[in-house]
Enzyme design. Structure first.
Site, PDB file in Angstrom:
ATOM      1  N   ASP A  86       4.157   2.114  -0.691  1.00  0.00           N
ATOM      2  CA  ASP A  86       4.053   2.646   0.670  1.00  0.00           C
ATOM      3  C   ASP A  86       5.031   1.915   1.577  1.00  0.00           C
ATOM      4  O   ASP A  86       5.416   0.773   1.297  1.00  0.00           O
ATOM      5  CB  ASP A  86       2.629   2.435   1.210  1.00  0.00           C
ATOM      6  CG  ASP A  86       1.597   3.184   0.382  1.00  0.00           C
ATOM      7  OD1 ASP A  86       1.970   4.188  -0.240  1.00  0.00           O
ATOM      8  OD2 ASP A  86       0.436   2.728   0.363  1.00  0.00           O
TER       9      ASP A  86
HETATM   10  N1  URA Z   1      -1.315   1.246  -3.911  1.00  0.00           N
HETATM   11  C1  URA Z   1      -1.271   1.514  -2.586  1.00  0.00           C
HETATM   12  O1  URA Z   1      -2.261   1.843  -1.979  1.00  0.00           O
HETATM   13  N2  URA Z   1      -0.089   1.399  -1.971  1.00  0.00           N
HETATM   14  C2  URA Z   1       1.039   1.014  -2.584  1.00  0.00           C
HETATM   15  O2  URA Z   1       2.087   0.907  -1.944  1.00  0.00           O
HETATM   16  C3  URA Z   1       0.971   0.732  -3.955  1.00  0.00           C
HETATM   17  C4  URA Z   1      -0.212   0.860  -4.607  1.00  0.00           C
END
Ligand code: URA
Length: 233
Positions: free
Chosen positions: A98
């Site tokens: 993310d």
């Molecule tokens: N899980 C998440 O919630 N976000 C990420 O960026 C990676 C794994």
């Protein structure tokens, strides 16, 4: 291969920039100024741009410490590929983090390896450091260790190592959208800081946010082994 493609693949510039570099006599092949953008070059040729040797590599592999605030898709900016200097233009992130997640991300133009590393069949372990609000419930480890059912997938048993009342490491096998945040939310704790610390056997080591290194031959071989990629594809 054409000289302009060779240089473009190696990230020397756009095709038109490269044509100008050649016109300006900045490119040499085996010590002689290159005169034409479409001249053919071969693996044994020595190509230089402003006295810098430009070695051709078909596949490139990077391990980057993604800073928070960068996208891991190339459709938006700033994205993680913008942090690589002189990388081939076809180098792409392996999977997604993310925008607000930091930590380890691999980048490569070896599509076969990337695809296999991401395949659910391969279950490559990924470890995340998470800080939450509110605190992580006492029974979180047991809940994570059981399959957790979500709309789009059921998690394989995940390992939780507590650091403090509101921090811990979670090791998962899949790479589903917002997976770690959703798993914490499901036990009653919302993630306020997420960092990937491990991908398979690879860790961040001494890298700082925004820094990266190329993978060593042994690491590439081990990743191929881990993902079941055959040498002769
Ligand atoms: N899980 C998440 O919630 N976000 C990420 O960026 C990676 C794994």
């Amino acid at each position: 291969m054409r000289l302009d493609k060779y240089l473009a693949d190696m990230g020397a510039g756009t095709r038109s920039e490269i044509k100008k570099m050649i016109r300006d006599r900045r490119v040499t092949v085996n010590g002689n100024p290159a005169l034409k953008a479409d001249m053919k070059v071969f693996p044994e040729d020595l190509v230089k741009l402003d006295d810098e040797v430009i070695t051709y590599s078909e596949y490139e592999y990077y391990l980057l410490y993604k800073p928070s605030g960068y996208y891991s898709t190339v459709d938006y900016s700033p994205n993680v590929t913008e942090l690589l200097v002189n990388a081939r233009k076809d180098v792409m992130p392996v999977g997604r983090l993310d925008k607000d997640t930091e930590g380890l991300i691999l980048l490569t133009n070896d599509g076969t390896l990337a695809h296999r590393l991401l395949s659910p069949k391969n279950h490559v372990e990924k470890t995340y450091y998470a800080k939450t609000e509110p605190d992580i419930p006492e029974d979180a480890a047991e809940k994570f260790a059981e399959p957790m059912r979500f709309e789009d997938f059921t998690s394989l048993p995940a390992k939780f190592e507590r650091i403090s009342s509101d921090e811990g490491y979670l090791t998962v096998h899949e790479g589903k959208y917002h997976q770690v945040k959703r798993m914490f939310h499901a036990v009653g704790a919302d993630v306020i800081h997420l960092k990937r610390t491990r991908f398979g056997f690879l860790t961040l080591g001494d890298l700082e946010p925004g820094q990266y290194r190329t993978l060593q031959e042994e690491e590439i071989a081990k990743l191929k082994e881990l993902s079941g990629t055959k040498e002769n594809r």
